[in-house]
Scaffold this motif. Structure first.
Motif, short mmCIF file in Angstrom:
data_model
loop_
_atom_site.label_atom_id
_atom_site.label_comp_id
_atom_site.label_asym_id
_atom_site.label_seq_id
_atom_site.Cartn_x
_atom_site.Cartn_y
_atom_site.Cartn_z
N PHE A 190 59.88 -41.26 19.16
CA PHE A 190 59.17 -40.40 18.21
C PHE A 190 58.85 -41.14 16.91
O PHE A 190 57.75 -40.98 16.36
CB PHE A 190 60.02 -39.16 17.88
CG PHE A 190 60.33 -38.30 19.07
CD1 PHE A 190 59.42 -37.36 19.51
CD2 PHE A 190 61.54 -38.43 19.76
CE1 PHE A 190 59.70 -36.56 20.61
CE2 PHE A 190 61.83 -37.64 20.85
CZ PHE A 190 60.91 -36.70 21.28
N ASN A 191 59.80 -41.93 16.42
CA ASN A 191 59.68 -42.52 15.09
C ASN A 191 58.92 -43.84 15.05
O ASN A 191 58.43 -44.24 13.99
CB ASN A 191 61.07 -42.72 14.48
CG ASN A 191 61.85 -41.43 14.40
OD1 ASN A 191 61.27 -40.36 14.20
ND2 ASN A 191 63.17 -41.50 14.56
N GLN A 208 68.40 -33.47 22.15
CA GLN A 208 68.12 -34.62 23.02
C GLN A 208 69.37 -34.99 23.82
O GLN A 208 70.46 -35.15 23.26
CB GLN A 208 67.69 -35.82 22.16
CG GLN A 208 67.47 -37.10 22.93
CD GLN A 208 66.11 -37.15 23.58
OE1 GLN A 208 65.13 -36.73 22.97
NE2 GLN A 208 66.03 -37.63 24.79
N ASN A 209 69.22 -35.11 25.13
CA ASN A 209 70.34 -35.58 25.96
C ASN A 209 69.79 -36.18 27.24
O ASN A 209 68.71 -35.80 27.70
CB ASN A 209 71.31 -34.43 26.28
CG ASN A 209 70.64 -33.30 27.03
OD1 ASN A 209 70.43 -33.38 28.24
ND2 ASN A 209 70.28 -32.22 26.32
N GLY A 210 70.51 -37.14 27.80
CA GLY A 210 70.05 -37.77 29.03
C GLY A 210 70.99 -38.87 29.50
O GLY A 210 72.07 -39.08 28.93
N THR A 211 70.56 -39.57 30.54
CA THR A 211 71.38 -40.62 31.17
C THR A 211 70.56 -41.89 31.31
O THR A 211 69.39 -41.85 31.66
CB THR A 211 71.84 -40.16 32.57
OG1 THR A 211 72.52 -38.91 32.45
CG2 THR A 211 72.77 -41.19 33.20
N PHE A 250 65.62 -47.29 33.33
CA PHE A 250 65.02 -46.12 32.72
C PHE A 250 66.08 -45.14 32.22
O PHE A 250 67.23 -45.16 32.65
CB PHE A 250 64.06 -45.42 33.69
CG PHE A 250 64.67 -44.93 34.97
CD1 PHE A 250 65.17 -43.65 35.07
CD2 PHE A 250 64.71 -45.75 36.10
CE1 PHE A 250 65.72 -43.18 36.26
CE2 PHE A 250 65.26 -45.29 37.30
CZ PHE A 250 65.76 -44.01 37.37
N TYR A 251 65.64 -44.33 31.26
CA TYR A 251 66.46 -43.27 30.66
C TYR A 251 65.84 -41.94 31.03
O TYR A 251 64.66 -41.71 30.78
CB TYR A 251 66.51 -43.45 29.14
CG TYR A 251 67.14 -42.29 28.39
CD1 TYR A 251 68.49 -42.29 28.08
CD2 TYR A 251 66.36 -41.21 27.97
CE1 TYR A 251 69.07 -41.24 27.37
CE2 TYR A 251 66.92 -40.15 27.27
CZ TYR A 251 68.28 -40.17 26.97
OH TYR A 251 68.85 -39.13 26.27
N MET A 252 66.63 -41.04 31.64
CA MET A 252 66.10 -39.74 32.06
C MET A 252 66.93 -38.63 31.45
O MET A 252 68.16 -38.71 31.39
CB MET A 252 66.11 -39.62 33.58
CG MET A 252 65.68 -38.24 34.07
SD MET A 252 65.57 -38.14 35.86
CE MET A 252 64.06 -39.04 36.12
N TRP A 277 69.93 -48.61 22.86
CA TRP A 277 68.64 -48.01 22.51
C TRP A 277 68.81 -46.54 22.15
O TRP A 277 69.57 -45.80 22.78
CB TRP A 277 67.70 -48.17 23.69
CG TRP A 277 66.37 -47.49 23.56
CD1 TRP A 277 65.28 -47.91 22.86
CD2 TRP A 277 66.00 -46.24 24.16
NE1 TRP A 277 64.25 -47.02 22.99
CE2 TRP A 277 64.66 -45.99 23.79
CE3 TRP A 277 66.66 -45.34 24.98
CZ2 TRP A 277 63.98 -44.85 24.20
CZ3 TRP A 277 65.99 -44.20 25.40
CH2 TRP A 277 64.67 -43.97 25.01
N ASP A 278 68.07 -46.06 21.12
CA ASP A 278 68.11 -44.67 20.67
C ASP A 278 66.83 -43.96 21.10
O ASP A 278 65.73 -44.40 20.74
CB ASP A 278 68.24 -44.62 19.15
CG ASP A 278 68.32 -43.19 18.62
OD1 ASP A 278 68.35 -42.24 19.43
OD2 ASP A 278 68.34 -43.02 17.38
#
Length: 759
Positions: free
Chosen positions: A265-266, A242-245, A230-232, A259-260
């Protein structure tokens, strides 16, 4: 076409012809020709009306002077009972009336083909009902004053479906939206759009858990793949914000590295659009009744008025003359019929507004609060403990995992380290007790790691309850109410670690156990001169529900000191009432009552074996039937006219409707979301010697929530001394501090007195 419908249409056509004849006679009168022809029918009906007594209900057929048609029960010049009213524009109501108002069960049809079938109050669609639009959309659920308000299900013609809460005609609160392609959103809504905390699950197994705004992820959230990675981070449609880990899974550590996040959203959300609501041309409460007035019964000096079905009048809308003829002013309220009425507009006066939401418990811990830094430390520690990579968990644990010495210390310097992020709090140390056991417990209780972190470590602060418990512990709630955090004494930590293996085996063996669910045991050690240690346990919140908890009871089975210290006027929905405050018997459906007895026995035997006492059964009640003024309505209430339905069956209460709904029962769990009935009890004047009151036969439909709490007090030397001291002053059977075996027996005896099978 049915015979009944055909006869109504013929009658309506006849009224149209008669209306045209009336209009022609009026036209002649305008030019000086006075006509009293064809008045014989009106005079005959007037003579019959005057011969009847006041309040007498009889069957009547009325062709009203504006062309409307009514057939059914009639009393005192009003529709009263069961009847049909057909307006000249094609709208029709069939159902119950009370003195000219639609009241009770009925069906309203629009010329467009739309229909509403359900409950009416004072002319409004109000209660439980089903609306089918002319485009095929269907809503089934609660209404307040013509608006969807409460719980309801809407099925859209394109195959989408929404199931959840509504406010003032729009989705608001907790709700579930299922798209035709089987993508699913579960979470919060506001003003008809996805907004707040929620989860969207795609058919490919991917999901987003976090915060939303205007139908898009906004704020803290986690995107999880089907493989467990997962990306959080912080989400925004603007890539700069947008920022995360990224946290890889143990099974596929290299997957999704390129992955972006903007792909959500798109691409992913393109097919997740919520269907708009439809407009209703005119509400039933706006329809005007051309109420029949006998010329013999009305003072000629008083100008009759035209009445709408909600009981309001249209001044100057209708004139009635002694010869039975009638005329209409240019201000006729029927001009509304052609206009478009937005369903989000709330009709009625100030006194009829829907009830406001209840204020949430606790004080938000914001910057400047004495425990603000402690909260930041806790959130940093939880994120570190839960988010770090770990092997796949097996439910079969080795004995070494339960060793009290099995704990992990982590240092959190302010500047950060190889394993910890930089932070604004003071430096502290973090301890995890038996981390593998609690990780496995979370898996056993079906708690998702990303969801767990979002609840405790998201952007929203914790809430501190107003005062510490009797033990001196402080309680904190997560913003979504799912988890409760309690500070602990060292002795309580020792008890939990001692019994942890038995606790794990018990909750694993009995899925319906009522004992508290524990998710993590931790300690924060503050560095510096204070060197203070704060130990705390993370538990499930028993009252995490979309329903308002109207009454809370903490029940032990003892009597000494078991009453609230608040005056009657100060008791509110957050007050914890005790044994001697209890004025209900809880009645469960047969199969659930049998399971409840079995589970209470199992849980008490487990606690007795672990030498635990002083536990309680915490009970929360949500009353299903309450008036707008807040008064309780007994279950089994009938229609406002006091009559039964035309078929002879009494009106179903909210409780009965839940019981006969098979889809509802599939979501019920022992102690959670349980529909039940409570019977009111009354104690005699010598109530201090009477632990339970006497049944009154007055029942109320409720949703029940209950569980066994405070299970970390063993019968140690302090409790033995308390028992010896109080036994000298009071009846030994009335005090709480007794031997675990005696406590278990007394607790069960009391619980089985106040819980009963609903016959």
């Amino acid at each position: 076409m049915s015979r009944e419908h055909s006869s109504v249409v013929k009658a309506w056509e006849a009224t149209v012809r008669k209306t045209q004849a009336v209009a022609k006679r009026r036209a002649h009168s305008i030019f000086g020709t006075i006509s009293v022809a064809h008045a014989d029918d009106e005079e005959e009906e007037e003579s019959q009306e005057s011969a009847r007594g006041a309040g007498e209900v009889y069957h009547a057929e009325r062709v009203l002077c504006n062309g409307d048609y009514y057939t059914g029960h009639w009393a005192d010049n009003f529709p009263h009972g069961h009847g049909k009213y057909l307006w000249i524009d094609g709208c029709m109501y069939v159902g119950e009336w009370f003195r000219g108002k639609t009241m009770g069960k009925g069906k309203f049809s629009w010329p467009s083909g739309a229909t509403y079938e359900g409950e009416f109050k004072s002319g409004y669609m109000d209660g439980k009902g089903t609306y089918t639009g002319n485009n095929g959309d269907t809503y089934r659920g609660q209404w307040v004053m013509n608006l969807r308000h409460g719980r309801g299900i809407k099925s859209y013609v394109n195959g989408d479906m929404y199931d959840g809460e509504w406010r003032r005609g729009l989705q608001e609160g907790q709700g579930k939206y299922l798209w035709k392609n089987e993508n699913l959103y579960v979470g919060e809504w506001k003003n008809g759009v996805i907004c707040g905390k929620g989860t969207l699950i795609w058919t490919n197994g991917n999901r987003f858990d976090g915060y939303w705004e205007d139908g898009m992820p906004k704020g803290h959230g986690a995107f999880r793949w089907a493989d467990g990675s997962f990306y959080m981070g912080n989400w925004s449609k603007d890539p700069d914000d947008q920022n995360g880990t990224y946290y890889p899974s143990g099974a596929s550590p290299e997957a999704n590295l390129e992955w972006d996040p903007q792909q959500v959203f798109n691409v992913d959300l393109v097919d997740c659009k919520v269907c708009p609501g439809e407009k209703v041309s005119i509400m039933p409460s706006q329809k005007k009744l051309a109420v029949w007035r006998s010329s013999k019964a009305v003072d000629s000096s008083v100008r009759p008025r035209r009445m709408s079905v909600d009981g309001r009048v249209s001044e100057g809308a209708m004139n009635m003359w002694d010869d039975g003829d009638c005329s209409f002013d240019s201000t006729d309220g029927d001009s509304l019929m052609g206009s478009s009425f937005d369903e989000s507009m709330l009709e009625g006066g100030q006194q009829n507004r829907p009830p406001r939401s209840v204020k949430r418990q606790g004080e938000t811990i914001s910057k400047g609060h004495k425990n603000y830094e402690l909260m930041l430390n806790l959130q940093l520690g939880i994120r570190h403990s839960v988010g770090r990579p770990a092997p796949v968990v097996s439910l079969d644990l080795k004995a070494s995992a339960f060793d009290p010495k099995e704990k992990v210390w982590t240092r959190f310097p302010t500047e950060g380290s190889k394993y910890t992020p930089p932070h604004q709090s003071s430096e502290f140390k973090w301890k995890d007790y038996c981390p593998l056991v609690f990780r496995t417990l979370r898996k056993l209780f079906k708690v998702d790691p990303a969801d767990y972190m979002l609840s405790i470590c998201g952007n929203d602060a914790l809430r501190e309850l107003s005062s510490p418990g009797k033990s001196g512990s402080f309680f904190y709630l997560t913003n979504d109410d799912r988890y409760m955090i309690k500070t602990m004494k060292k002795s309580e930590v020792k008890v939990l670690l001692r019994m942890l293996s038995a606790y794990y085996n018990h909750v694993r063996a009995f899925e319906n156990t009522l004992v508290t669910k524990f998710y993590g045991l931790h300690c924060v050690k503050l560095t510096g001169p204070a060197q203070r240690k704060v130990r705390f346990i993370i538990m499930g919140n028993l009252f995490c529900t979309e329903y308002t908890i109207h009454r809370r009871f903490d029940l032990k089975g003892s009597s000494l000191g078991r009453t609230t210290d608040k005056a009657e006027a100060e008791i509110d929905e957050t007050t914890i009432l005790k044994d001697l405050d209890l004025n209900f018997i809880f009645r469960l459906q047969k199969s659930w009552f049998q399971e409840f007895r079995r589970q209470i026995d199992r849980d008490c035997e487990f606690l007795e074996q672990e030498r635990i006492m002083d536990y309680s059964l915490l009970v929360g009640l949500h009353f299903l039937e309450k008036s707008m003024a807040g008064d309780l309505i007994p279950s089994g209430a009938r229609t406002p006219t006091g009559d039964s339905d035309p078929e002879g069956a009494p009106r179903l209460s909210n409780m009965d409707q839940l019981i006969i709904d098979p889809s509802w029962w599939s979501s019920v769990k022992l102690g959670q979301n349980m529909p039940a009935r409570v019977e009111k009890t009354v104690r005699r004047n010598d109530w201090e010697f009477q632990q339970t009151g006497e049944p009154t036969g007055e029942f109320f439909g409720v949703m029940m929530f209950f569980g066994v709490i405070d299970i970390l007090q063993d019968y140690d030397i302090s409790k033995k001394l308390e028992h010896a001291y109080k036994s000298i002053q009071y009846d030994p059977t009335s005090i709480s501090a007794v031997d675990p075996k005696q406590y278990s027996k007394r607790f069960r005896d009391f619980i089985f007195k106040i819980f009963a099978e609903d016959s």
